[in-house]
Enzyme design. Structure first.
Site, short mmCIF file in Angstrom:
data_model
loop_
_atom_site.label_atom_id
_atom_site.label_comp_id
_atom_site.label_asym_id
_atom_site.label_seq_id
_atom_site.Cartn_x
_atom_site.Cartn_y
_atom_site.Cartn_z
N HIS A 69 3.75 4.82 -7.31
CA HIS A 69 2.57 5.52 -6.78
C HIS A 69 2.96 6.78 -6.00
O HIS A 69 2.11 7.64 -5.78
CB HIS A 69 1.83 4.63 -5.79
CG HIS A 69 0.85 3.68 -6.39
ND1 HIS A 69 -0.09 4.05 -7.30
CD2 HIS A 69 0.64 2.35 -6.17
CE1 HIS A 69 -0.84 2.99 -7.61
NE2 HIS A 69 -0.42 1.95 -6.94
N MET A 129 0.86 -1.19 0.00
CA MET A 129 0.00 0.00 0.00
C MET A 129 0.88 1.22 0.00
O MET A 129 1.75 1.39 0.86
CB MET A 129 -0.92 -0.02 1.22
CG MET A 129 -1.76 1.24 1.38
SD MET A 129 -2.87 1.51 -0.04
CE MET A 129 -2.86 3.31 -0.11
N GLU A 130 0.61 2.11 -0.98
CA GLU A 130 1.53 3.19 -1.34
C GLU A 130 1.46 4.42 -0.45
O GLU A 130 1.76 5.52 -0.94
CB GLU A 130 1.24 3.60 -2.78
CG GLU A 130 -0.14 4.26 -3.01
CD GLU A 130 -1.22 3.33 -3.52
OE1 GLU A 130 -1.10 2.10 -3.28
OE2 GLU A 130 -2.19 3.80 -4.14
N GLU A 153 4.80 0.17 -5.84
CA GLU A 153 4.40 1.12 -4.79
C GLU A 153 5.19 2.43 -4.89
O GLU A 153 4.65 3.49 -4.65
CB GLU A 153 4.58 0.50 -3.39
CG GLU A 153 3.82 -0.82 -3.17
CD GLU A 153 2.33 -0.75 -3.51
OE1 GLU A 153 1.75 0.36 -3.47
OE2 GLU A 153 1.76 -1.81 -3.83
ZN LIG Z 1 -1.18 0.01 -6.78
#
Ligand SMILES: [Zn+2]
Ligand SMILES: *[C@@H]1O[C@H](CO)[C@@H](O)[C@H](O)[C@H]1NC(C)=O
Ligand SMILES: *[C@@H]1O[C@H](CO)[C@@H](O)[C@H](O)[C@H]1NC(C)=O
Ligand SMILES: *[C@@H]1O[C@H](CO)[C@@H](O)[C@H](O)[C@H]1NC(C)=O
Ligand SMILES: *[C@@H]1O[C@H](CO)[C@@H](O)[C@H](O)[C@H]1NC(C)=O
Ligand SMILES: *[C@@H]1O[C@H](CO)[C@@H](O)[C@H](O)[C@H]1NC(C)=O
Ligand SMILES: *[C@@H]1O[C@H](CO)[C@@H](O)[C@H](O)[C@H]1NC(C)=O
Ligand SMILES: *[C@@H]1O[C@H](CO)[C@@H](O)[C@H](O)[C@H]1NC(C)=O
Length: 913
Positions: free
Chosen positions: A340, A302-303, A337
């Protein structure tokens, strides 16, 4: 206390709309959170805190509503510029007082009704005091538990906000467009410390052993990217080479750091960040980049801006015992990630319906980033396997959706968008653009777009106009024929994709007709439905090669008209050469046969991505009757000579459909013989010695698994010998990392409870997460029904199988012929539990449904699925579309067996006799 009024007395109001109004514009928050890692007397865990949100009033109003989920409030105050902060009550003297406030749970709002209207243009702040449960539910601010080297259970606090769970940690305007700055404070006790998006400023002692850490205010950002951690994790650090250098740290459980499992991530992170800075032409905007491996995590990664979170298998790597595939996974997820940090964090789509602007980019850029740090991985080739072929499969269903989604409002709608369309199709579309635009224009457009909208919001029109401008400035002839937006909108505003057919003109053999039509897996489906603004026509960048050419040629196939091209009679043509296009290609029989002849004469004359694509196109088009099975199956014959990973993985993936359909038919015997016939040369060539380049190592493991699965005695005996050597001396596992998946699985499949129990015992205590995941996959390979049943029961106990892992147990078991029916029965029986654990998360419920229904091919199974859909209609959550897709596929499977089972059987019969 929860509310000053009871919800039943509340009259209906504008809050019945699930979207926030735009008349309150937040610009700054101060959030102070205290997660308590000790349980209360009933065994529950809690966090509490205070929050202040400052906002400007764009239109006067008597109501403030702000997102809040599962929080209980002690106090709510409004302040304005005249308010005075006193010691015991927050504020006195605000000009406007609160009439009442309440929670509107249905839309996750805290609603504050005022005695008078807020004045347009003025600034106010809303202050709250609240608490919430620190549950182990993987959402919002939650707790995760692991066992340390001394066997002690350790609890940490961690967060996952995307897409709609920041509101579960503190009240906030929880939509991506409401960007603001955030000042965060986190409380903790020794030996724990706190992390958040920004560097810490100071840690102060408080009462009762508590400390409070203050962080620098964030840059302007969306709520879903906030991150909080309280733990005693260790870390290793490095720095980027920019000025000033960015500090990059990799955090993990202390024993993982001691074992140097963060080393690989530590080494590649600054290299990737440096590369992205030059590729995007925009600097990494934060003073630090932290990445942390969490023992319980719902996603791969999760970025969160400046504090990215991962499940352990996506960040940690131990070269001594982990496979080449694991290493590639770590590199890919990190590259994803980190991309992002620009695409998603620095610029953010206005609303979730354009999630592809985040995930499509990250999917494409992850290959670019990984390819840069690991050129030997051949990532740009592997794109075809992992994203192109996936997207082309789901997007051939009438129940697919356009890249830009419609009617997205509720949290379930939003969660359902984290699918193959946003990720894989989005990535394929961007890759196709990069190929026709050329690298220079592609990068220039991105740079201008990133610079223009930094800290702000975007939609695809802006991106498209920057790309068009860049193409016109660098190489105008590459621009789409009408204009960029009009032509590219055909790819994002309608679902599906075309099959392009190239066939020789019977009257004029020097001409080749090139036509497009929508491709659907269900030959009986109406190709005009659901209605599309472009009537399922696309503006197609079309690449092809004619036998003997050294480089591919290009033209635009316009949405309005088909075309004829001049063609030198007697040579074969291959469309979508190198597989950059998001479409399939079909030919007349003569051309198919000419391609097949080339493959059997000298396969290496055809690019390896195209070899993959030819197999995938031929066998997929055969499913719908567009290509004869006699021809499609022949495209696999060259695999006796070609041992390359790419065509082999494509073939195994697309042949798995035949495997599914024939699994319970008398044709399965001869099908297995054919697969064994194909794989044996590769099996004997690659041997059991774990050596060679990155893809050879992966190919060897896969080849062994294929050979054993289709019945090679030599293979099974070899696997059993290796496994039993390990069982005899459990502390000395001499099986090479790249062979473990295959050896473990085959030993369990061909063994009994001794082998299964041995693996299960290791699984319970294994500290390395990749190894643990290999063990878990092997457990699903058993053929013993009672063991399968017992294993299913174990998944209901999260101390035996973690919640984050149980879904993959079901998917694994559903991939096993012996376990599928038991697993499907079990899932339906335990659906309340499954729904509670996975119903609202992304991906998981979809994978379960897809994995467990893919072989359905009888009327009986169709009825079962329909009954399931009816009886659980309110408990499908984010999986509703998957159930519809499963119904569609089951119907086409039933039809397939009627239409093609005999044809395939005869072909295999003849070929093998
Ligand atoms: Zn992504
Ligand atoms: C949490 O609650 C405790 C007990 O009421 C209180 O002392 C503490 O200040 C609260 N923490 C925060 C961050 O508000
Ligand atoms: C909100 O205020 C703007 C001007 O600031 C005005 O144009 C708009 O009509 C107002 N909207 C509503 C719903 O009152
Ligand atoms: C309200 O806050 C904004 C953002 O900080 C600021 O630009 C503006 O001047 C403030 N307005 C008033 C009336 O104080
Ligand atoms: C979106 O909502 C509109 C209006 O309710 C409806 O006509 C349309 O069919 C919906 N689209 C989809 C894809 O559900
Ligand atoms: C495997 O095939 C390659 C290429 O055809 C050949 O050079 C090599 O000698 C073969 N190895 C074995 C063990 O057969
Ligand atoms: C592990 O097994 C291998 C092969 O059987 C042997 O050569 C090696 O000495 C063993 N190592 C230990 C530590 O027992
Ligand atoms: C396959 O071959 C077997 C024996 O050679 C024969 O009995 C059977 O009818 C054949 N089946 C088909 C579908 O051709």
């Amino acid at each position: 206390t929860t509310s000053t009024v009871s919800t039943t007395t509340i009259s209906p109001g504008p809050w019945s709309d699930v979207r926030l109004p735009t008349y309150l514009v937040p610009y700054h928050y101060v959030v102070d959170l205290q997660p308590n890692l000790e349980p209360d007397s009933t065994g529950k865990y809690w966090f509490n805190g205070t929050s202040e949100v400052q906002f400007q009033v764009a239109n006067s109003t008597r109501f403030i509503y702000i997102h809040s989920n599962k929080l209980e409030y002690d106090d709510v105050y409004l302040a304005d510029e005249k308010s005075i902060r006193t010691k015991f009550t927050f504020f006195q003297g605000a000009a406007i007082s609160i009439a009442q406030w309440w929670l509107y749970d249905m839309n996750q709002f805290l609603i504050v009704e005022l005695d008078a209207e807020l004045v347009q243009g003025q600034n106010y702040s809303l202050h709250t005091q609240f608490k919430g449960e620190l549950a182990d539910d993987l959402t919002g601010l939650y707790r995760s538990t692991y066992t340390d080297i001394n066997g002690k259970d350790v609890i940490i606090a961690i967060s996952q906000m995307q897409p709609t769970d920041a509101r579960k940690s503190f009240p906030c305007f929880d939509e991506p467009a409401f960007k603001a700055t955030f000042k965060i404070f986190l409380w903790h006790k020794d030996p724990n410390y706190a992390l958040s998006n920004m560097p810490f400023v100071i840690t102060e002692e408080r009462y009762g052993g508590w400390k409070r850490t203050e962080f620098e205010p964030t840059l302007r950002m969306s709520t879903y990217l906030l991150a909080f951690v309280v733990s005693e994790f260790g870390y290793e650090q490095s720095f980027t080479s920019g000025t000033p250098p960015v500090q990059t740290r990799i955090y993990a459980r202390p024993e993982q750091v001691l074992n140097h499992n963060v080393e690989y991530a530590k080494n590649i992170t600054p290299v990737i960040l440096d590369y992205y800075e030059s590729y995007f032409g925009v600097d990494y905007p934060l003073p630090k980049s932290d990445q942390i491996a969490v023992p319980d995590f719902a996603l791969g990664g999760m970025e969160n801006w400046g504090l990215v979170m991962y499940r352990e298998t996506a960040l940690l790597f131990d070269a001594a015992i982990n496979s080449a595939y694991s290493k590639q996974r770590v590199a890919r997820v990190i590259a994803h990630e980190l991309s992002h940090q620009w695409f998603g964090d620095l610029i953010t789509p206005l609303w979730w319906d354009e999630l592809w602007l985040n995930e499509g980019f990250a999917t494409f850029i992850e290959y670019i980033g990984t390819d840069y740090v690991e050129p030997g991985f051949r990532m740009m080739d592997q794109f075809v396997l992992y994203d192109l072929h996936d997207a082309l499969t789901v997007d051939a269903l009438t129940t697919s959706r356009p890249i830009i989604a419609e009617n997205v409002t509720t949290p379930d709608d939003i969660n359902a968008l984290f699918d193959d369309i946003s990720y894989s199709k989005g990535g394929c579309f961007i890759r196709m653009i990069s190929e026709f635009a050329g690298e220079e224009a592609f990068k220039l457009g991105l740079k201008n777009y990133l610079e223009e909208f930094s800290y702000g919001l975007v939609d695809h029109n802006q991106l498209f106009s920057y790309w068009e401008e860049a193409i016109l400035a660098t190489n105008p002839k590459n621009n789409p024929p009408e204009n960029f937006k009009a032509d590219m909108d055909t790819w994002v505003n309608q679902m599906g994709y075309p099959v392009v057919t190239m066939k020789q003109n019977l009257d004029n053999p020097l001409m080749m007709e090139v036509l497009q039509e929508r491709f659907l897996l269900d030959p009986k489906a109406d190709p005009t439905l659901p209605e599309s603004p472009y009537n399922y026509r696309w503006t197609i960048p079309f690449w092809y090669i004619i036998e003997g050419d050294t480089e591919k040629s290009f033209f635009w196939l316009r949405k309005e008209t088909d075309l004829s091209m001049v063609y030198p009679n007697g040579k074969y043509v291959i469309g979508n050469y190198e597989a950059f296009g998001y479409y399939r290609v079909n030919y007349d029989d003569a051309n198919w046969n000419a391609i097949i002849n080339q493959l059997s004469r000298n396969f290496s004359a055809i690019n390896v991505k195209s070899r993959s694509q030819i197999i995938d196109d031929a066998l997929t088009l055969a499913r719908t009757g567009l290509v004869k099975y006699e021809i499609a199956l022949k495209t696999t014959k060259f695999l006796r000579d070609d041992y390359d990973f790419l065509p082999w993985q494509s073939a195994l993936r697309v042949l798995s459909y035949l495997d599914d359909m024939l699994g319970r038919s008398e044709a399965y015997g001869v099908y297995s013989s054919y697969l064994l016939y194909l794989v044996e040369p590769a099996y004997y060539n690659l041997t059991w010695t774990d050596e060679g380049d990155h893809l050879q190592r992966q190919q060897r493991g896969s080849t062994i698994n294929t050979a054993c699965s289709y019945g090679s005695i030599d293979c099974i005996e070899h696997a059993q010998t290796l496994f039993h050597t390990w069982m005899a001396d459990p502390s000395n596992n001499t099986i090479s990392p790249n062979l473990r998946d295959a050896v473990y699985c085959q030993a369990v499949a061909n063994g009994g409870s001794d082998e299964w129990d041995f693996i299960w015992g290791r699984y319970q205590t294994e500290g390395d997460s990749h190894e643990k995941s290999a063990l878990q996959s092997a457990l699903a390979c058993t053929k013993q029904l009672w063991i399968i049943q017992r294993y299913l029961e174990y998944t209901l106990d999260s101390t035996l199988v973690r919640n984050q892992d149980a879904y993959s147990v079901y998917v694994g078991l559903c991939g096993n012929d012996y376990a599928r029916d038991l697993t499907w029965d079990f899932l339906r029986r335990e659906w309340d539990y499954i729904y509670e654990v996975y119903g609202s998360g992304f991906f998981r419920i979809n994978s379960i449904i897809e994995g467990c229904t893919s072989r359905f091919s009888t009327e009986f199974e169709l009825k079962e699925l329909e009954t399931f859909k009816e009886s659980r209609s309110d408990q499908l959550g984010t999986g509703a579309r998957s159930v519809d897709q499963a119904l569609e596929l089951t119907k086409t499977n039933i039809q397939w067996r009627t239409d093609y089972e005999d044809t395939v059987f005869s072909w295999l019969n003849e070929t093998m006799s």
